[in-house]
Enzyme design. Structure first.
Site, PDB file in Angstrom:
ATOM      1  N   LYS A  94       0.848  -1.266   0.098  1.00 27.81           N
ATOM      2  CA  LYS A  94      -0.039   0.068   0.119  1.00 27.81           C
ATOM      3  C   LYS A  94       0.775   1.202   0.008  1.00 27.81           C
ATOM      4  O   LYS A  94       0.503   2.445  -0.136  1.00 27.81           O
ATOM      5  CB  LYS A  94      -0.751  -0.115   1.249  1.00 27.81           C
ATOM      6  CG  LYS A  94      -2.032  -0.901   1.201  1.00 27.81           C
ATOM      7  CD  LYS A  94      -2.761  -0.794   2.603  1.00 27.81           C
ATOM      8  CE  LYS A  94      -2.779  -1.852   3.454  1.00 27.81           C
ATOM      9  NZ  LYS A  94      -3.395  -1.784   4.915  1.00 27.81           N
ATOM     10  N   ASP A 158      14.363  -0.574   1.133  1.00 26.26           N
ATOM     11  CA  ASP A 158      14.923  -0.767   2.280  1.00 26.26           C
ATOM     12  C   ASP A 158      15.948  -2.066   2.165  1.00 26.26           C
ATOM     13  O   ASP A 158      17.166  -1.867   1.478  1.00 26.26           O
ATOM     14  CB  ASP A 158      13.882  -0.909   3.238  1.00 26.26           C
ATOM     15  CG  ASP A 158      14.507  -0.925   4.743  1.00 26.26           C
ATOM     16  OD1 ASP A 158      15.701  -0.637   5.033  1.00 26.26           O
ATOM     17  OD2 ASP A 158      13.754  -1.118   5.682  1.00 26.26           O
ATOM     18  N   VAL A 209      10.951   5.852   8.699  1.00 25.48           N
ATOM     19  CA  VAL A 209      10.215   7.041   8.388  1.00 25.48           C
ATOM     20  C   VAL A 209       8.728   7.023   8.119  1.00 25.48           C
ATOM     21  O   VAL A 209       8.342   5.596   7.767  1.00 25.48           O
ATOM     22  CB  VAL A 209      10.868   7.810   7.228  1.00 25.48           C
ATOM     23  CG1 VAL A 209      12.207   8.207   7.399  1.00 25.48           C
ATOM     24  CG2 VAL A 209      10.680   6.648   5.903  1.00 25.48           C
ATOM     25  N   ASP A 215       3.711   4.118   6.450  1.00 24.85           N
ATOM     26  CA  ASP A 215       3.014   3.877   7.864  1.00 24.85           C
ATOM     27  C   ASP A 215       3.798   3.452   8.644  1.00 24.85           C
ATOM     28  O   ASP A 215       4.952   2.635   8.636  1.00 24.85           O
ATOM     29  CB  ASP A 215       1.827   2.873   7.733  1.00 24.85           C
ATOM     30  CG  ASP A 215       2.461   1.449   7.715  1.00 24.85           C
ATOM     31  OD1 ASP A 215       3.159   1.082   6.745  1.00 24.85           O
ATOM     32  OD2 ASP A 215       1.839   0.659   8.466  1.00 24.85           O
TER      33      ASP A 215
HETATM   34  P1  IMP Z   1      12.331  -3.836   1.842  1.00 30.80           P
HETATM   35  O1  IMP Z   1      11.609  -5.417   1.430  1.00 30.80           O
HETATM   36  O2  IMP Z   1      12.879  -4.275   3.035  1.00 30.80           O
HETATM   37  O3  IMP Z   1      13.094  -3.199   0.755  1.00 30.80           O
HETATM   38  O4  IMP Z   1      10.914  -2.815   2.412  1.00 30.80           O
HETATM   39  C1  IMP Z   1       9.937  -2.749   1.449  1.00 30.80           C
HETATM   40  C2  IMP Z   1       8.912  -2.265   2.317  1.00 30.80           C
HETATM   41  O5  IMP Z   1       8.903  -2.020   3.664  1.00 30.80           O
HETATM   42  C3  IMP Z   1       8.393  -0.964   1.951  1.00 30.80           C
HETATM   43  O6  IMP Z   1       7.468  -1.114   0.791  1.00 30.80           O
HETATM   44  C4  IMP Z   1       7.614  -0.236   2.974  1.00 30.80           C
HETATM   45  O7  IMP Z   1       6.557  -0.581   3.020  1.00 30.80           O
HETATM   46  C5  IMP Z   1       8.376  -0.915   4.183  1.00 30.80           C
HETATM   47  N1  IMP Z   1       9.493  -0.166   4.819  1.00 30.80           N
HETATM   48  C6  IMP Z   1      10.601  -0.134   4.976  1.00 30.80           C
HETATM   49  N2  IMP Z   1      11.309   0.850   5.398  1.00 30.80           N
HETATM   50  C7  IMP Z   1      10.296   1.698   6.103  1.00 30.80           C
HETATM   51  C8  IMP Z   1      10.153   3.046   6.855  1.00 30.80           C
HETATM   52  O8  IMP Z   1      11.119   3.297   7.330  1.00 30.80           O
HETATM   53  N3  IMP Z   1       9.067   3.354   7.162  1.00 30.80           N
HETATM   54  C9  IMP Z   1       7.789   2.597   6.839  1.00 30.80           C
HETATM   55  N4  IMP Z   1       7.945   1.520   6.040  1.00 30.80           N
HETATM   56  C10 IMP Z   1       8.956   0.867   5.471  1.00 30.80           C
END
Ligand code: IMP
Length: 253
Positions: A94, A158, A209, A215
């Site tokens: 989302k 991330d 963040v 969120d």
């Molecule tokens: P990844 O798979 O670790 O790259 O993270 C992807 C998802 O994690 C993103 O689409 C976000 O929804 C969530 N996410 C990662 N870091 C943050 C943050 O600092 N705040 C809020 N959501 C995050």
């Protein structure tokens, strides 16, 4: 009368004078109560005593104006790069909903044949720590994707677990001709998988963040800027404020 004068002092004297001239006092008193004391929005369990989400912010990292300027630049760049390619712009829900809405309007001049769709990816429950397992939900049919140039729109990359999973799904299972990523934020310090998004709004420091779609426990998504929460906002879930230097995962969907 006491209510009326308090209200008049605090808000709009002209309005109250007009009301008392035209209406009976009793009806003014009722109006005063309703206007002067709106029911608090949702009581925010995470930060008791604070009335709005804005009160929960420790700092703002990217203002509404900065985001808007950067999104406009990205939109122009994408428009240039995708002319003649009839791209499929795919929002990863989302978290990307706000960025997606602004970005697609900024893709000007819009390449002919550009279409939109969404995919839902979740890897995290409530809080700021990941399970590490990415689940995809979509009703995208292979025939909609096959042979298309797909532009994924993410709120933040991330660890890159999510975007890598979506990428692989589109290329391997749906037959996309190419997949590129536009992410508003790139928190590259926390990568678990090597991944370099093609379009990046801002390189984000290693902090959790919220805002502009992002969120914490499903809250704060509608804030028009991106900020960092005060540490006490995490306490109701028994979660410690994320440490900027920790090596754990963060995220939601
Ligand atoms: P990844 O798979 O670790 O790259 O993270 C992807 C998802 O994690 C993103 O689409 C976000 O929804 C969530 N996410 C990662 N870091 C943050 C943050 O600092 N705040 C809020 N959501 C995050």
């Amino acid at each position: 009368m006491a209510q009326l004068s308090t209200f008049a002092r605090k808000t709009n004297t002209k309005l109250v004078n007009c009301l008392s001239r035209r209406c009976k006092m009793v009806s003014v008193a009722v109006t005063v109560q309703q206007v002067a004391r709106p029911a608090p929005a949702k009581e925010i369990a995470s930060c008791s005593g604070r009335q709005t989400y804005h009160d929960d912010m420790a700092k703002i990292l990217y203002t509404e104006a900065a985001i808007s300027q950067r999104v406009a630049e990205l939109g122009r760049q994408i428009a240039q790069d995708y002319q003649g390619k009839a791209p499929l712009v795919l929002g990863v829900l989302k978290g990307s909903f706000m960025f997606f809405g602004d970005l697609v309007r900024a893709i000007e001049p819009c390449p002919r044949g550009l279409t939109l769709d969404f995919i839902r990816a979740s890897s995290y429950g409530s809080g700021t720590e990941s399970t590490g397992e990415v689940k995809l939900k979509t009703d995208l049919k292979r025939e909609k994707v096959e042979g298309r140039h797909v532009l994924l729109v993410e709120d933040i990359v991330d660890t890159a677990l999510t975007i890598t999973t979506v990428n692989r799904y589109l290329l391997e299972e749906c037959g996309a001709a190419s997949v590129a990523t536009a992410t508003l934020l790139d928190k590259h310090e926390r990568r678990k998988l090597a991944y370099r998004p093609e379009y990046v709004g801002f390189v984000c420091p290693n902090e959790f963040v919220v805002g502009y779609g992002l969120d914490f426990d499903e809250e704060y998504r509608t804030i028009p800027y991106i900020g960092v929460l005060k540490p006490e906002c995490y306490s109701h879930l028994g979660i410690k404020a994320p440490e900027p230097d920790c090596s754990g995962e963060s995220g939601g969907e």
